[in-house]
Motif scaffolding. Structure first.
Motif: not given
Length: 84
Positions: A52-55, A63-83
């Motif tokens: 899971e993405f953790f800023p 720093g809000a765009l970098i994952c604290g767990a893996c160091g990747c950018h937010k765009n590398f994480h799967r995006r889930e949209i809940h409507i």
């Protein structure tokens, strides 16, 4: 010298039904597991297992765009949209 970032927000009018009632759509966006391929340089496929993405910083900072767990950018994480 710091570069400034410009954000343009586009507002759309609320959607209307044929009966002229306004419809409100609520969207929650979450970022799931990391999809970054760490073995692309050697022609393989390997992900790090970050679930899971953790800023790593506060909202509105870089720093809000970098994952604290893996160091990747937010765009590398799967995006889930809940409507709702």
């Amino acid at each position: 010298m710091q570069s400034m970032r410009r954000v343009i927000l586009r507002r759309q009018p609320p959607r209307r039904c044929p009966t002229n009632n306004t419809v409100t759509i609520v969207r929650n966006v979450q970022h799931g597991e990391c999809q970054r391929n760490h073995a692309i340089n050697v022609g393989g496929f390997a992900v790090d297992g970050c679930m899971e993405f953790f800023p790593s910083g506060a909202e509105g900072t870089a720093g809000a765009l970098i994952c604290g767990a893996c160091g990747c950018h937010k765009n590398f994480h799967r995006r889930e949209i809940h409507i709702q």
